[in-house]
Structures are given as structure tokens and as C-alpha cells.
Design a protein around this motif. Structure first.
Motif, mmCIF file in Angstrom:
data_model
loop_
_atom_site.group_PDB
_atom_site.id
_atom_site.type_symbol
_atom_site.label_atom_id
_atom_site.label_comp_id
_atom_site.label_asym_id
_atom_site.label_seq_id
_atom_site.Cartn_x
_atom_site.Cartn_y
_atom_site.Cartn_z
ATOM 1 N N UNK A 119 0.767 -1.150 0.030
ATOM 2 C CA UNK A 119 -0.198 -0.086 0.045
ATOM 3 C C UNK A 119 0.857 1.394 -0.122
ATOM 4 N N UNK A 120 0.626 2.167 -0.839
ATOM 5 C CA UNK A 120 1.203 3.591 -0.896
ATOM 6 C C UNK A 120 1.040 4.344 0.573
ATOM 7 N N UNK A 121 1.945 5.276 0.751
ATOM 8 C CA UNK A 121 1.925 6.154 1.648
ATOM 9 C C UNK A 121 0.700 6.811 1.627
ATOM 10 N N UNK A 122 0.416 7.405 0.459
ATOM 11 C CA UNK A 122 -0.726 8.333 0.326
ATOM 12 C C UNK A 122 -1.903 7.592 0.341
ATOM 13 N N UNK A 123 -2.282 6.376 0.199
ATOM 14 C CA UNK A 123 -3.234 5.541 0.298
ATOM 15 C C UNK A 123 -3.459 5.178 1.742
ATOM 16 N N UNK A 124 -2.467 5.056 2.589
ATOM 17 C CA UNK A 124 -2.439 4.457 3.955
ATOM 18 C C UNK A 124 -2.909 5.918 4.568
ATOM 19 N N UNK A 125 -2.295 7.108 4.270
ATOM 20 C CA UNK A 125 -2.786 8.436 4.951
ATOM 21 C C UNK A 125 -4.229 8.615 4.607
ATOM 22 N N UNK A 126 -4.862 8.447 3.683
ATOM 23 C CA UNK A 126 -6.300 8.281 3.216
ATOM 24 C C UNK A 126 -7.116 7.427 4.041
ATOM 25 N N UNK A 127 -6.526 6.182 4.290
ATOM 26 C CA UNK A 127 -7.437 5.378 4.997
ATOM 27 C C UNK A 127 -7.514 5.830 6.584
ATOM 28 N N UNK A 128 -6.181 6.210 6.976
ATOM 29 C CA UNK A 128 -6.002 6.813 8.346
ATOM 30 C C UNK A 128 -7.025 7.724 8.830
ATOM 31 N N UNK A 129 -6.890 8.899 7.656
ATOM 32 C CA UNK A 129 -7.901 9.927 7.797
ATOM 33 C C UNK A 129 -9.201 9.488 7.766
ATOM 34 N N UNK A 130 -9.625 8.678 7.047
ATOM 35 C CA UNK A 130 -11.079 8.248 6.896
ATOM 36 C C UNK A 130 -11.278 7.159 8.071
ATOM 37 N N UNK A 131 -10.357 6.594 8.992
ATOM 38 C CA UNK A 131 -11.013 5.904 10.106
ATOM 39 C C UNK A 131 -11.317 6.987 11.244
ATOM 40 N N UNK A 132 -10.798 8.194 11.000
ATOM 41 C CA UNK A 132 -11.285 8.965 12.004
ATOM 42 C C UNK A 132 -12.880 9.551 11.753
ATOM 43 N N UNK A 133 -13.460 9.395 10.699
ATOM 44 C CA UNK A 133 -14.870 9.468 10.422
ATOM 45 C C UNK A 133 -15.816 8.619 11.199
ATOM 46 N N UNK A 134 -16.967 9.026 11.436
ATOM 47 C CA UNK A 134 -18.103 8.363 12.081
ATOM 48 C C UNK A 134 -18.364 7.043 11.349
ATOM 49 N N UNK A 135 -18.857 6.187 11.947
ATOM 50 C CA UNK A 135 -19.087 4.847 11.017
ATOM 51 C C UNK A 135 -19.877 4.988 9.896
ATOM 52 N N UNK A 136 -20.987 6.001 10.072
ATOM 53 C CA UNK A 136 -21.809 6.259 9.042
ATOM 54 C C UNK A 136 -21.011 6.843 7.934
ATOM 55 N N UNK A 137 -20.081 7.707 8.190
ATOM 56 C CA UNK A 137 -19.264 8.364 7.047
ATOM 57 C C UNK A 137 -18.297 7.336 6.511
#
Length: 74
Positions: free
Chosen positions: A1-19
Motif C-alpha cells: 500500500x502506498x503512503x498516500x493511500x495509507x494516509x487516506x485510510x487513516x484519515x477515513x478511520x477518524x470519521x463516524x461509522x456512517x461516514x
């Protein structure tokens, strides 16, 4: 996994479950759409169709039946 994709998933993991679910549905739909486009453009008949559509567009333009698209409308 690229660093950018990993960062995107890390940011997404901070969203609510619905988001997160909304984001996941969006991402999966985009990936499926991309797969379908790749499949369509890999077909031999796609090249003929695209060439025919380009020729039609040029005829329309030369006949004066087109108009410029302002950049702000994109």
C-alpha cells in the motif's frame, strides 16, 4: 500500500461509522466504474466507435453547430 493511500485510510478511520460506510461505498463504486471503463476501452470495437464519434463531433464543429464551453462551466 502506498503512503498516500495509507494516509487516506487513516484519515477515513477518524470519521463516524456512517461516514466511513459512505466513503467505502463511494470508493468501491469508483473502483468498479474504473474497471468497467478499462474493460470497455480494451474491446476492439471501442476504437472504431470512438473514431466514429470523433468524426461526427468534427463534422458538427465544422458545420457551426457547436459552441465554446467556458472554463468556469467545467
Amino acid at each position: 500500500m502506498t503512503k498516500l493511500l495509507q494516509l487516506a485510510f487513516e484519515k477515513a478511520s477518524e470519521l463516524s461509522e456512517t461516514e466511513q460506510d459512505k466513503f467505502a461505498r463511494f470508493l468501491l463504486a469508483e473502483l468498479e466504474s474504473e474497471r468497467q471503463w478499462v474493460e470497455l476501452f480494451s474491446r476492439s470495437e471501442s476504437e472504431d466507435l470512438l473514431e466514429r464519434l470523433a468524426d461526427e463531433a468534427l463534422l458538427e464543429h465544422h458545420a457551426g453547430r457547436t459552441r465554446p464551453l467556458p472554463l468556469e462551466d467545467l
